[in-house]
Design an enzyme around this catalytic site. Structure first.
Site, PDB file in Angstrom:
ATOM      1  N   HIS A   1       0.803  -1.225   0.000  1.00 37.44           N
ATOM      2  CA  HIS A   1       0.000   0.000   0.000  1.00 37.44           C
ATOM      3  C   HIS A   1       0.837   1.277   0.000  1.00 37.44           C
ATOM      4  CE1 HIS A   1      -3.417  -2.547   0.849  1.00 37.44           C
ATOM      5  NE2 HIS A   1      -2.906  -2.950   1.982  1.00 37.44           N
TER       6      HIS A   1
ATOM      7  N   HIS B   1      -7.804  -4.198  -0.660  1.00 33.61           N
ATOM      8  CA  HIS B   1      -7.303  -5.552  -0.895  1.00 33.61           C
ATOM      9  C   HIS B   1      -8.195  -6.274  -1.898  1.00 33.61           C
ATOM     10  CE1 HIS B   1      -6.444  -4.375   3.312  1.00 33.61           C
ATOM     11  NE2 HIS B   1      -5.237  -4.700   2.947  1.00 33.61           N
TER      12      HIS B   1
END
Lengths: 336, 336
Positions: B57, B223
Site C-alpha cells: 500500500h 485488498h
C-alpha cells in the site's frame, strides 16, 4: 480504455483546472490561458526559468514550477508541444529584468516552438532568452560527437537540470551563469528506461503499441518510442544491471565519482518495485566504487499509465551538489 | 505477472532495503528486523505514535514515519498483518516515557496483533499504550450505531488521522490528548473508492479477481474486497458525484462545513485523472456550500498496481486545522 475522464478533448484543461484548485499558493496562469502556467511567487530580479512540453507526463513538466525550481511552463496536449505563442506569454510573465532560461526536452516540436518563442521574446519584447536542451536517454542514440547535435531524447533526467538550474537562479546568479549550471547538469546526466506495458493517449483510445504479457522493452521512450531490445521479463536485479552498464559506460562514470540517483516510476509501477530497484542500484554502484550522494525515488516523469521505470544518474561536483541540496517547493516536489 | 521483482518471497525485505538506502536521514529499524521501522529522529518526551499493517500500500503505512507524523511502523507481508512481537519491538524503541499511541486500520489481523502488543507493552514493559482504529470506508458497512463496534474498513483516510495525531504529539500533548485528537480525526473522516483493475499479490502471481475491460467497481476495498456496485465505466464527473453523495450524506456534512479533501490514486491511475477528479469535487462541494480548506492529491494509500482512486473528506474544526497545517517530513510526505 480504462480511464477516469470525461470527454477526451477536455482532458488537459480539466486536469489543469484541478491543479489550480489544489495548489493556489504555488501556481497560477497568465494570458487567460490555463496552459500558460506560472509561479504564484515571482521573485523580483531573479532569472526566470521556463519549461514546456506535452501533457501526459505528470509531474513533468509543469509540476516543478514553484519556489526554487521553475517559474513557468507552457502546456501542450497529450504528447504534443505547446505553441510558441504560449511559450512567449509565459516568458513575458516570468521575466523580471534578468532574462529567461528555457530548459526543455530534445523533441523536434518543442525545439521549433521554443526557438521561435525565444526570437519573439528577444525582438518584440526585449527579453534576453537562453536555452538548454536536455537529451540524456542513452538508449535513444549514441554519445554526441564533438561539433554534432545531440540527438538523444530528453526524459526523466531533466528533473536534475531543473533542480540545479533552479538552485542557481534562486541564488541570484545571472542568466549566463544559470545557463552554465543547467548545461553542466545536462551534460552530466544519463538515463535509461524499461517499459512493461503501453499507455493510451485519451483522444486515440487504444494503446500505441502491443507488448506480450511476459515481455518488457528495454530503452523505450516516454511516448512509446522503440527501445533497444524486447525480451522476456527478467528478475529486477538483472534488468537493473543491464541498464546501469549502459549508463555508467556512457559518460563514463569511474570509481570515486559521486552521483545522484533518480529512480522514476513510469506510471503504473508500484513504489515497492521502485525500491527493489533502488536496492540493486546501490549494490551495483558500490561494487564499481561509485558513491551515491542522494537518492530520489518515485514518479518524476511518467507516461500516463505505462508500467516500467527509468534510472537517471547525475555526476556531481561540489557546485552541483550545492544546487541539488537547495530547498524547493512545488506542487510535486518539496525539499527542505 | 508484469512486475519488476526478484523472488516473490523476498519482495517485502528487498523493498525495505531500498527504503533504508534512500532515506537514511529519516528512517531506520530496530530489533535487527527490517520490518520494525522507526524514526531516525526520536524526540525525547514526546508521545510515540506507531502504526503497522500489510505491505503493498505504499506510501501507507510506513511512509508516514518521520518528523511531525509517526514514529514507528511494523511491516507485514503483502496484505498481511505484522506480528505482535514486531509491534512490541517498535513500541519499545519509540517510547520515551510519554507512552505510545497505536493508529491502524480496522482489519481483524491487525486488531488482534495490536491488542496483544498493547498488553505486552503494558504488562512486560510498563509502557502505557492507547489505540485508535481507523475505519472510514462508507462502502464497507453502514454508519456505526451507538454502543456498537465500527465494522468499516480503514483505507486512505487514515492519512488524516496520522497527520492530526502527529501534529498533536509534536506539540507535546500528552497521551490522552493525542488520542483524543486522533479519535476526533477518525470520527470525522469518510472515504469511498472505485477500482478499474485488480492487483496481483507477488506470491500469488495472478489477479485476486477479474473485471471486464469496460467495467469499474464502486466501493471496492484496497485488498480487492467487494464493493457496492459493479457497472460500465462512466464519465469521471458522474463517478465523483456518486461517491461524494454517499460520503457527504454519511457524517453528514452540511452547508457551511469546512473539509480537507484527499484524492488518492490506487496505483496505476495517472495524476492527470486525479486532478480531473479534483476539479469535479470542487464543483460538487461548492454547490453544497461545503468549503474546502486544503487539498491533497496523489498516491497516499495504494493497492499495488490497481487502477482507480478514492476520495476522503475530513470535517474540520479549528483544532484539526491547526494540526493538519503543522509541518511534517517523512519519506513520502513533506509539508512546510
Amino acid at each position: 480504455m480504462k480511464k477516469i475522464i470525461n470527454q477526451p478533448e477536455n482532458y488537459v484543461n480539466e486536469m489543469l483546472e484541478g491543479l489550480y484548485i489544489a495548489h493556489p499558493d504555488l501556481i497560477t496562469y497568465t494570458n487567460d490561458d490555463l496552459r500558460c502556467l506560472v509561479t504564484a511567487n515571482k521573485k523580483e530580479g531573479k532569472v526566470g526559468i521556463a519549461t514546456g512540453g506535452g501533457s501526459g507526463h505528470l509531474p513533468l513538466f509543469l509540476g516543478y514550477v514553484g519556489k526554487g525550481m521553475l517559474d513557468g511552463c507552457s502546456v501542450g496536449d497529450v504528447f504534443q508541444s505547446p505553441s510558441a505563442e504560449q511559450m512567449l506569454a509565459v516568458t513575458k510573465a516570468i521575466d523580471s529584468g534578468a532574462g529567461v532560461l528555457y530548459i526543455y526536452g530534445n523533441y523536434n516540436g518543442d525545439i521549433f516552438n521554443f526557438d521561435m518563442a525565444a526570437e519573439m521574446a528577444d525582438f518584440e519584447e526585449d527579453i534576453p532568452v537562453e536555452s538548454v536542451v536536455a537529451g540524456e536517454d542513452v538508449a535513444s542514440a549514441g554519445p554526441t560527437k564533438e561539433g554534432e547535435k545531440n540527438t538523444r531524447r530528453g526524459v526523466a533526467g531533466i528533473f536534475f537540470v531543473y533542480k540545479c538550474a533552479g538552485g542557481a537562479a534562486d541564488a541570484m546568479l545571472n542568466l549566463a551563469e544559470v545557463k552554465r549550471v543547467a548545461e553542466k547538469a545536462a551534460d552530466n546526466v544519463r538515463t535509461m528506461g524499461v517499459a512493461l506495458t503501453p499507455c493510451i493517449v485519451p483522444r486515440v483510445g487504444k494503446p500505441g503499441f502491443n507488448i506480450e504479457e511476459d515481455e518488457m522493452e528495454i530503452g523505450m521512450g516516454i511516448h512509446g518510442e522503440t527501445g533497444i531490445r524486447r525480451g522476456k521479463i527478467e528478475p529486477a536485479d538483472q534488468i537493473v544491471d543491464e541498464m546501469l552498464e549502459k549508463i555508467i559506460n556512457d559518460i563514463p562514470y569511474v570509481s570515486g565519482n559521486e552521483v545522484a540517483v533518480l529512480v522514476n516510476g513510469l506510471g503504473a509501477t508500484p513504489l515497492d518495485e521502485q525500491y527493489i530497484v533502488t536496492r540493486r542500484i546501490n549494490q551495483y554502484l558500490k561494487d564499481k566504487g561509485i558513491k551515491v550522494y542522494r537518492y530520489y525515488v518515485g514518479e518524476y516523469a511518467t507516461s500516463l499509465e505505462m508500467a516500467g521505470f527509468s534510472i537517471s544518474l547525475l555526476k556531481l561536483d561540489e557546485e552541483l551538489k550545492g544546487y541539488l541540496d537547495a530547498p524547493a517547493q512545488t506542487p510535486f516536489f518539496v525539499q527542505l
